[in-house]
Design a protein around this motif. Structure first.
Motif, mmCIF file in Angstrom:
data_model
loop_
_atom_site.group_PDB
_atom_site.id
_atom_site.type_symbol
_atom_site.label_atom_id
_atom_site.label_comp_id
_atom_site.label_asym_id
_atom_site.label_seq_id
_atom_site.Cartn_x
_atom_site.Cartn_y
_atom_site.Cartn_z
ATOM 1 N N GLY A 1 0.841 -1.185 0.000
ATOM 2 C CA GLY A 1 0.000 0.000 0.000
ATOM 3 C C GLY A 1 0.875 1.233 0.000
ATOM 4 N N ILE A 2 0.479 2.255 -0.758
ATOM 5 C CA ILE A 2 1.257 3.485 -0.830
ATOM 6 C C ILE A 2 0.306 4.672 -0.877
ATOM 7 N N TYR A 3 0.656 5.725 -0.189
ATOM 8 C CA TYR A 3 -0.190 6.922 -0.063
ATOM 9 C C TYR A 3 -0.261 7.660 -1.396
ATOM 10 N N HIS A 4 -1.471 7.856 -1.889
ATOM 11 C CA HIS A 4 -1.641 8.472 -3.198
ATOM 12 C C HIS A 4 -1.193 9.928 -3.207
ATOM 13 N N GLY A 5 -1.215 10.581 -2.054
ATOM 14 C CA GLY A 5 -0.758 11.961 -1.969
ATOM 15 C C GLY A 5 0.747 12.086 -1.827
ATOM 16 N N GLY A 6 1.458 10.955 -1.951
ATOM 17 C CA GLY A 6 2.895 10.974 -1.697
ATOM 18 C C GLY A 6 3.752 11.408 -2.858
ATOM 19 N N SER A 7 3.191 11.470 -4.053
ATOM 20 C CA SER A 7 4.011 11.878 -5.194
ATOM 21 C C SER A 7 3.772 13.343 -5.517
ATOM 22 N N ARG A 8 4.649 13.903 -6.328
ATOM 23 C CA ARG A 8 4.538 15.291 -6.810
ATOM 24 C C ARG A 8 4.643 16.297 -5.674
ATOM 25 N N THR A 9 5.655 16.062 -4.824
ATOM 26 C CA THR A 9 5.924 16.953 -3.703
ATOM 27 C C THR A 9 7.378 16.771 -3.302
ATOM 28 N N LEU A 10 7.900 17.645 -2.459
ATOM 29 C CA LEU A 10 9.314 17.562 -2.082
ATOM 30 C C LEU A 10 9.656 16.329 -1.258
ATOM 31 N N SER A 11 8.672 15.722 -0.624
ATOM 32 C CA SER A 11 8.949 14.522 0.174
ATOM 33 C C SER A 11 8.738 13.244 -0.623
ATOM 34 N N ASP A 12 8.459 13.355 -1.925
ATOM 35 C CA ASP A 12 8.131 12.143 -2.675
ATOM 36 C C ASP A 12 9.326 11.214 -2.864
ATOM 37 N N PHE A 13 10.537 11.723 -2.632
ATOM 38 C CA PHE A 13 11.696 10.839 -2.755
ATOM 39 C C PHE A 13 11.578 9.625 -1.845
ATOM 40 N N ALA A 14 10.948 9.786 -0.675
ATOM 41 C CA ALA A 14 10.809 8.670 0.264
ATOM 42 C C ALA A 14 9.878 7.599 -0.299
ATOM 43 N N TYR A 15 8.814 8.021 -0.962
ATOM 44 C CA TYR A 15 7.879 7.070 -1.571
ATOM 45 C C TYR A 15 8.537 6.355 -2.751
ATOM 46 N N PHE A 16 9.340 7.084 -3.512
ATOM 47 C CA PHE A 16 10.043 6.452 -4.627
ATOM 48 C C PHE A 16 11.010 5.387 -4.108
ATOM 49 N N ARG A 17 11.630 5.666 -2.975
ATOM 50 C CA ARG A 17 12.568 4.697 -2.408
ATOM 51 C C ARG A 17 11.817 3.490 -1.830
ATOM 52 N N PHE A 18 10.586 3.721 -1.366
ATOM 53 C CA PHE A 18 9.756 2.601 -0.920
ATOM 54 C C PHE A 18 9.432 1.676 -2.100
ATOM 55 N N ILE A 19 9.066 2.271 -3.235
ATOM 56 C CA ILE A 19 8.808 1.478 -4.431
ATOM 57 C C ILE A 19 10.092 0.786 -4.888
ATOM 58 N N GLY A 20 11.200 1.537 -4.881
ATOM 59 C CA GLY A 20 12.485 0.949 -5.275
ATOM 60 C C GLY A 20 12.858 -0.249 -4.417
ATOM 61 N N LYS A 21 12.587 -0.150 -3.130
ATOM 62 C CA LYS A 21 12.917 -1.257 -2.223
ATOM 63 C C LYS A 21 12.033 -2.463 -2.502
ATOM 64 N N ALA A 22 10.771 -2.241 -2.854
ATOM 65 C CA ALA A 22 9.887 -3.357 -3.191
ATOM 66 C C ALA A 22 10.336 -4.045 -4.478
ATOM 67 N N LEU A 23 10.821 -3.259 -5.441
ATOM 68 C CA LEU A 23 11.250 -3.830 -6.714
ATOM 69 C C LEU A 23 12.633 -4.452 -6.638
ATOM 70 N N HIS A 24 13.516 -3.852 -5.845
ATOM 71 C CA HIS A 24 14.918 -4.282 -5.791
ATOM 72 C C HIS A 24 15.371 -4.353 -4.324
#
Length: 361
Positions: free
Chosen positions: A304-327
């Protein structure tokens, strides 16, 4: 843009620092000129980014809001901020371009010395935005929605320049650039490109929600080395057929949840979200016909990932969450939830409280 008497102006000239005229190129390539850092801002969007870049006293510099995208799209976030800063709830609401309720007249009545709009808001206003120019009120257009490193950095630096907080903006831009570079370096070491499916978990499992290609979560998956099963099937966003999803057999699934109002079957993620309820709602999605046979479900790779997490200055953390799930090996030492909490502790006036990213049980 308050009107001062001659004696008041004379006193101000003796006591205030002398500011050189400020010229900024905004995210629509427009040259914006301010006589001094903005003190009375009409804020259209990017609320948390404005607070992060402006720092102490940021709320006191807002004279009006486009409230709908905050209070209605992210209601729990709005509740937390208005609890900390009750004056936000009393600010004039100028309406919302998405619902065609944005009122230029109401906006002008707030008497701002700067209007800050998202690119999509400025584009929606079209020629109506020229009324601000006619009134002599500068408009600064930002665009974190572009989801590019350059646009994030340019938006942050433009905002810092407008608010007189350039050092703070530069520190945030450097943090974002460094985290983005670290994420890219980790992805470069990955040896696989797992098949990924993302679904907007708003309507409940009985109705297929939108997925994304090219932009939003789709663009993020592309950059993070995943194989998005929506590519070539939709343009920007839209649902995929259940049969197609089953046939593609995704290895990783992300359910994008939020704080939506009147969505009783949605996956609730975000501020004040109950993790137990989120798990329950995610389990309902996993019980869809055929999903038990999907590799992502069988291998426990549903998130699960917060839909409001992208397109903001803190979105790098959400991208790293996705990155960790993939790799997982490449991101083994990364704790995206801790990084997000640290961002709030360092840059925002509230404590992060809620469930923003999670692994389905």
């Amino acid at each position: 843009m308050k009107h001062l008497t001659i004696p008041a102006l004379a006193l101000l000239s003796l006591s205030a620092p002398a500011w050189a005229e400020i010229t900024i190129t905004d995210l629509r390539g427009r040259e914006v000129t301010l006589e001094a850092p903005a003190q009375e801002v009409l804020l259209g969007f990017y609320y948390e980014d404005f607070l992060a870049v402006t720092g102490t006293g940021a709320v006191d510099r807002i004279v009006g809001l486009s409230r709908g995208p905050w209070a209605e799209w992210r209601p729990k976030q709005w509740e937390i901020y208005t609890a900390a800063f009750p004056q936000l709830a009393d600010l004039p609401d100028v309406g919302d371009t998405e619902s065609s309720t944005f009122s230029i007249e109401t906006a002008l009545a707030t008497d701002p010395d700067l209007v800050i709009l998202a690119g999509w808001q400025y584009d929606s206003l079209g020629e109506s935005a020229q009324q601000f120019d006619t009134a002599g009120i500068p408009v600064l257009v930002l665009d974190y929605n572009a989801q590019t490193l350059d646009a994030h950095l340019a938006s942050t630096r433009a905002l810092g320049k407008a608010m007189g907080t350039e050092d703070r903006a530069e520190a945030l831009a450097t943090l974002y650039e460094d985290m983005t570079a670290d994420t890219a370096a980790r992805v470069e070491t990955a040896t696989s490109a797992p098949k990924v499916y993302v679904e907007l978990a708003q309507k409940g499992p009985d109705e297929v929600g939108n997925t994304y290609a090219g932009g939003m979560w789709g663009g993020v998956i592309d950059r993070l080395g995943g194989t998005n099963i929506a590519n070539g099937q939709i343009e920007n966003w839209g649902p995929l057929s259940p049969e197609y999803v089953l046939a593609e057999a995704p290895e990783v699934i992300f359910l994008s949840g939020s704080e939506w109002l009147n969505r009783p079957a949605a996956v609730p993620l975000g501020f004040a979200a109950d993790p137990a309820l989120a798990q329950e709602r995610m389990a309902a999605y996993l019980a869809r016909p055929g999903w038990s046979d999907l590799p992502a479900v069988q291998d426990g790779e549903v998130y699960g990932i917060y839909h409001g997490g992208s397109r903001t200055l803190s979105d790098f953390a959400y991208f790293r969450f996705i990155g960790k799930a993939l790799h997982p090996e490449a991101f083994a030492d990364v704790d995206p939830q801790a990084e997000l909490a640290q961002f709030y502790a360092d840059w925002l006036p509230i404590t992060l409280d809620g469930t923003f990213m999670m692994h389905a049980e």
